[in-house]
Design a protein around this motif. Structure first.
Motif, PDB file in Angstrom:
ATOM      1  N   ILE A 416       0.846  -1.195   0.000  1.00  0.00           N
ATOM      2  CA  ILE A 416       0.000   0.000   0.000  1.00  0.00           C
ATOM      3  C   ILE A 416       0.875   1.236   0.000  1.00  0.00           C
ATOM      4  O   ILE A 416       1.835   1.339   0.780  1.00  0.00           O
ATOM      5  CB  ILE A 416      -0.898   0.018   1.255  1.00  0.00           C
ATOM      6  CG1 ILE A 416      -1.792  -1.217   1.282  1.00  0.00           C
ATOM      7  CG2 ILE A 416      -1.734   1.287   1.322  1.00  0.00           C
ATOM      8  CD1 ILE A 416      -2.070  -1.704   2.670  1.00  0.00           C
ATOM      9  N   VAL A 417       0.540   2.178  -0.847  1.00  0.00           N
ATOM     10  CA  VAL A 417       1.124   3.510  -0.764  1.00  0.00           C
ATOM     11  C   VAL A 417       0.191   4.368   0.072  1.00  0.00           C
ATOM     12  O   VAL A 417      -1.038   4.348  -0.124  1.00  0.00           O
ATOM     13  CB  VAL A 417       1.337   4.121  -2.160  1.00  0.00           C
ATOM     14  CG1 VAL A 417       1.746   5.586  -2.055  1.00  0.00           C
ATOM     15  CG2 VAL A 417       2.391   3.332  -2.920  1.00  0.00           C
ATOM     16  N   LEU A 418       0.756   5.120   1.004  1.00  0.00           N
ATOM     17  CA  LEU A 418      -0.051   5.901   1.943  1.00  0.00           C
ATOM     18  C   LEU A 418       0.302   7.376   1.851  1.00  0.00           C
ATOM     19  O   LEU A 418       1.479   7.750   1.892  1.00  0.00           O
ATOM     20  CB  LEU A 418       0.192   5.403   3.374  1.00  0.00           C
ATOM     21  CG  LEU A 418      -0.358   6.291   4.507  1.00  0.00           C
ATOM     22  CD1 LEU A 418      -1.883   6.345   4.474  1.00  0.00           C
ATOM     23  CD2 LEU A 418       0.137   5.794   5.868  1.00  0.00           C
ATOM     24  N   ASN A 419      -0.745   8.216   1.736  1.00  0.00           N
ATOM     25  CA  ASN A 419      -0.606   9.643   1.986  1.00  0.00           C
ATOM     26  C   ASN A 419      -1.341   9.905   3.285  1.00  0.00           C
ATOM     27  O   ASN A 419      -2.547   9.681   3.383  1.00  0.00           O
ATOM     28  CB  ASN A 419      -1.202  10.477   0.850  1.00  0.00           C
ATOM     29  CG  ASN A 419      -0.877  11.953   0.993  1.00  0.00           C
ATOM     30  OD1 ASN A 419      -1.048  12.538   2.044  1.00  0.00           O
ATOM     31  ND2 ASN A 419      -0.396  12.559  -0.091  1.00  0.00           N
ATOM     32  N   THR A 420      -0.632  10.360   4.293  1.00  0.00           N
ATOM     33  CA  THR A 420      -1.196  10.485   5.637  1.00  0.00           C
ATOM     34  C   THR A 420      -2.396  11.415   5.688  1.00  0.00           C
ATOM     35  O   THR A 420      -3.303  11.236   6.495  1.00  0.00           O
ATOM     36  CB  THR A 420      -0.110  10.976   6.614  1.00  0.00           C
ATOM     37  OG1 THR A 420       0.963  10.031   6.609  1.00  0.00           O
ATOM     38  CG2 THR A 420      -0.642  11.102   8.026  1.00  0.00           C
ATOM     39  N   PHE A 421      -2.438  12.399   4.802  1.00  0.00           N
ATOM     40  CA  PHE A 421      -3.517  13.391   4.813  1.00  0.00           C
ATOM     41  C   PHE A 421      -4.702  12.862   4.012  1.00  0.00           C
ATOM     42  O   PHE A 421      -4.584  12.589   2.817  1.00  0.00           O
ATOM     43  CB  PHE A 421      -3.010  14.704   4.215  1.00  0.00           C
ATOM     44  CG  PHE A 421      -3.982  15.845   4.309  1.00  0.00           C
ATOM     45  CD1 PHE A 421      -4.657  16.119   5.487  1.00  0.00           C
ATOM     46  CD2 PHE A 421      -4.219  16.656   3.211  1.00  0.00           C
ATOM     47  CE1 PHE A 421      -5.546  17.173   5.569  1.00  0.00           C
ATOM     48  CE2 PHE A 421      -5.102  17.722   3.274  1.00  0.00           C
ATOM     49  CZ  PHE A 421      -5.776  17.984   4.464  1.00  0.00           C
ATOM     50  N   SER A 422      -5.865  12.739   4.659  1.00  0.00           N
ATOM     51  CA  SER A 422      -7.014  12.104   4.003  1.00  0.00           C
ATOM     52  C   SER A 422      -7.593  12.940   2.871  1.00  0.00           C
ATOM     53  O   SER A 422      -8.296  12.412   2.006  1.00  0.00           O
ATOM     54  CB  SER A 422      -8.114  11.811   5.033  1.00  0.00           C
ATOM     55  OG  SER A 422      -8.608  13.019   5.594  1.00  0.00           O
ATOM     56  N   LEU A 423      -7.317  14.255   2.855  1.00  0.00           N
ATOM     57  CA  LEU A 423      -7.878  15.127   1.820  1.00  0.00           C
ATOM     58  C   LEU A 423      -6.866  15.446   0.717  1.00  0.00           C
ATOM     59  O   LEU A 423      -7.063  16.384  -0.059  1.00  0.00           O
ATOM     60  CB  LEU A 423      -8.390  16.429   2.444  1.00  0.00           C
ATOM     61  CG  LEU A 423      -9.507  16.261   3.486  1.00  0.00           C
ATOM     62  CD1 LEU A 423      -9.927  17.613   4.050  1.00  0.00           C
ATOM     63  CD2 LEU A 423     -10.705  15.544   2.892  1.00  0.00           C
ATOM     64  N   ALA A 424      -5.821  14.658   0.625  1.00  0.00           N
ATOM     65  CA  ALA A 424      -4.804  14.887  -0.409  1.00  0.00           C
ATOM     66  C   ALA A 424      -5.412  14.762  -1.803  1.00  0.00           C
ATOM     67  O   ALA A 424      -6.232  13.878  -2.067  1.00  0.00           O
ATOM     68  CB  ALA A 424      -3.661  13.886  -0.243  1.00  0.00           C
TER      69      ALA A 424
END
Length: 704
Positions: A416-424
């Motif tokens: 999984i690639v993750l962007n910590t900010f949910s609104l990215a």
């Protein structure tokens, strides 16, 4: 003529010929929108329009009626108002149309009995005709480009998620927004006039493109077949992820026992999902994130989580969130640790979770490339997370995208690639990664909860075994069936004797109706003793001061009896005090859809306050019973604390399994059971009090 079908819903959900009834040339109408949605999707089958008011619409010929169409129709959309629905429906049945889709809610202003909905349902079932709807949004079959709706999914690549939803809003939200979620099938079930959720699920399980079922569920209308479909999904290895709404405990106030009071509305579903390995989620975000990760395929084997990130602060946030959801990180092998130590720049620690962000040298991206590979190839890692900040407008290290894509070349583990900010804002990057079966998840909690659910499901599946069969003793079952069928209330003595017959240790009470009989009973016992009211209308004795503990003489017994008789009634039970131990409770609640559910939980007077309980569907064996006991918050107390000896857990598990067989045997006769408390210590488990509530028996049955 269509080819022979392999599934009951083939003609409805993957039709080769479609009729649109009620089609319109007027912009902004459902009749016009449904035509545009179907044509824009690139459907390759034959489309026929039905509207007697027009010769053609959008260059397509219009027929006056379904009967005028010269070929057999697989599926017809009946987009007409309720008052026109029934004769049109009758015509569809007479033409042997394979299925219909109904958007309308099918209600008339002045409803007769049976209602329009009831009449349509009866006719459809008599004709064996499936219906999508009514009051639905239709469906999308991305495998054959059949978009049957008045709302378009837009340009969206096909994928491997089969989404089936009771709510029309849930049909729209995931398919009209972020394109990182890729589907092979999306169905809005609506009112389920003739076709229920389980049938759509069964259809999806037969499609080669299905890797995961995502279900948004309000209720189950066909529980028996729903269970069969869950069994089928488990056999085929296709995970089922469910968000069940309506989970509140509004029914608790109606329960007669503590077991019923702490069960709540959703307990039967909890027990059912646990038994068949369903992943239960709390929200639409959780549902879709979990489904997205599962849709990439891959083997979720043994091991824990591997994490590589580019920020110390975001790593700390991930660790905190992981701990909140009991998500553990893998212990990397010595070989992996040595590779990381040799590869990481000075100042970075070789550890999992790993922060690999060192100085911005020409080697910066290569450090990440090697670190990701080392961790993903570690045998103790089952799932990998690569966290970095990426937006469609800007990414500071574009090489990270290529590093992520390369993982599938050397590892089949979920990654999984993750962007910590949910609104990215990264939908474009997410689409690019999904082309390589790599999900990009926005929001640290979204990712952590989804991964925790995957691990919990894996562990539950690994612990699962063949469900226990109920090995019934016919004579014992008939004995208690006859007693319960009398309609007479079960006294505490009756209830405990029932438990004893099923191999559950009891405190051997004696019932008395006078002070004299009570004192005679005491002569056969060793002090201290317990005196309790046995009045059948009193279910919870301690609530009314109906329990007298630690009576050490005949005088104390006599005084206690006088108090109970004067306040509550003359019927009592007397029994020896059981030794000290941990107080647990067994319970049974009979669910109208899924049958008897057995509970084990914290017992005593705080049972409803602590609500430390686990339910499972009956019957089950000692292995499952032990797993239930191990999951209690009370479990550490059973191991012995502050010098106390450890409880005999093997006997406790055996008695809990025996109790489940009692529930399975007599589920047709009993609505609720409360066994509270059960005193558990190193010498075994003893049931001190029990309440059995029989199902109501009608007068004719009782007289017979």
């Amino acid at each position: 003529m269509t080819l022979s079908n392999t599934h009951y819903l083939d003609r409805l959900l993957k039709p080769e010929t479609i009729a649109l009834v009620g089609v319109s040339p007027r912009e902004g109408t459902v009749g016009n929108d449904m035509l545009k949605v179907l044509l824009s999707g690139g459907y390759k089958g034959q489309v026929f329009l039905v509207n007697p008011r027009y010769d053609e619409i959008e260059g397509h010929k219009c027929f006056a009626s379904l009967s005028d169409i010269p070929v057999a129709i697989d599926m017809a959309v009946l987009s007409v108002a309720s008052h026109r629905m029934e004769p049109l429906f009758d015509e569809a049945i007479s033409l042997n149309i394979g299925g219909v889709t109904i958007f309308d809610y099918c209600k008339l202003e002045e409803e007769a009995s049976p209602t329009l909905l009831e009449r349509l349902s009866y006719k459809a079932k008599q004709a064996n005709m499936p219906i999508c709807g009514g009051n639905c949004m239709g469906y999308y079959n991305f495998d054959n480009d059949a978009y049957i709706s008045f709302q378009s999914p837009g340009e969206r690549k096909a994928g491997h998620i089969s989404l089936i939803a009771h709510s029309g809003s849930i049909f729209v939200l995931p398919t009209s927004n972020d394109r990182r979620f890729r589907f092979n099938l999306v169905v809005s079930a609506g009112q389920e006039i003739a076709t229920s959720l389980d049938e759509y699920m069964d259809f999806a399980l037969e499609q080669e493109s299905t890797r995961v079922l995502a279900i948004f569920m309000e209720a189950i209308r066909n529980p028996e077949n729903f269970v069969k479909v869950l069994e089928k999904a488990k056999r085929k290895g296709i995970p089922v992820v469910v968000t069940k709404v309506g989970r509140t405990e509004v029914s608790a106030q109606l329960a007669a026992t503590h077991s019923g009071a702490i069960a709540g509305n959703n307990t039967a579903y909890e027990a059912l999902f646990k038994k068949y390995g369903v992943i239960a989620t709390d929200s639409l975000d959780d549902l879709m994130t979990c489904a997205q990760i599962l849709s990439q395929g891959g083997d979720l084997g043994a091991g824990d989580l591997g994490y590589i990130g580019d920020s110390g602060g975001l790593r700390e946030l991930f660790v905190d969130t992981a701990e909140e959801h009991d998500l553990t990180f893998a212990n990397l092998t010595d070989d992996t640790m040595n590779k990381l130590k040799q590869r990481l720049p000075l100042g970075l620690e070789a550890v999992n979770p790993l922060d690999a962000a060192g100085p911005f040298t020409p080697d910066y991206a290569e450090v990440f490339r090697d670190s990701v590979r080392y961790i993903m190839e570690d045998p103790n890692v089952a799932v990998g997370v690569f966290e970095f900040e990426a937006r469609d407008e800007f990414i500071y290290m574009p090489e990270f995208i290529e590093i992520a894509k390369e993982v599938k070349q050397y590892s089949n583990k979920p990654f999984i690639v993750l962007n910590t900010f949910s609104l990215a804002l990264n939908a474009g990057i997410a689409e690019d990664l999904m082309d390589h079966d790599i999900p990009l998840v926005n929001g640290v909690e979204n990712a952590v909860k989804a991964i925790a659910n995957l691990f919990a499901n894996r562990d539950q599946q690994a612990d699962s075994h063949t469900p226990a069969e109920n090995i019934s003793n016919p004579a014992r079952k008939e004995k208690w069936h006859a007693r319960l069928a009398t309609g007479l209330p079960m006294s505490e003595t009756d209830s405990l004797n029932l438990l004893a017959d099923y191999g559950i240790g009891i405190a051997n009470p004696q019932e008395a109706h006078t002070q004299e009989d009570t004192l005679k009973a005491v002569e056969t016992m060793t002090f201290p003793v317990v005196l309790k009211t046995a009045e059948p209308h009193i279910h919870h004795k301690s609530d009314v001061g109906g329990v007298k503990l630690n009576l050490n003489s005949s005088t104390e017994v006599s005084e206690a009896y006088d108090d109970l008789a004067n306040r509550l009634g003359y019927r009592v039970t007397i029994e020896p005090m059981v030794g000290q131990g941990t107080e647990l409770a067994f319970g049974m609640v009979n669910d109208p859809q899924f049958g008897p559910m057995v509970m084990v939980g914290s017992g005593g007077i705080y049972i409803e306050v602590l609500k430390d309980r686990v339910f499972s569907l009956a019957p089950f064996d000692e292995i499952e019973a032990m797993a239930m006991i191990d999951s209690l918050r009370t479990r550490p107390l059973l191991a012995g604390v502050r010098g106390a000896k450890a409880a005999d857990l093997n006997q406790l598990a055996k008695q809990l399994a025996n109790f489940s067989h009692l529930a399975a045997d007599l589920g047709d006769d009993i609505s609720e059971i409360d066994v509270n408390p059960i005193i558990v210590n190193d010498k075994g488990s003893i049931a001190v009090d029990a309440l059995v509530i029989a199902k109501e028996v009608d007068a004719e049955q009782s007289a017979a």
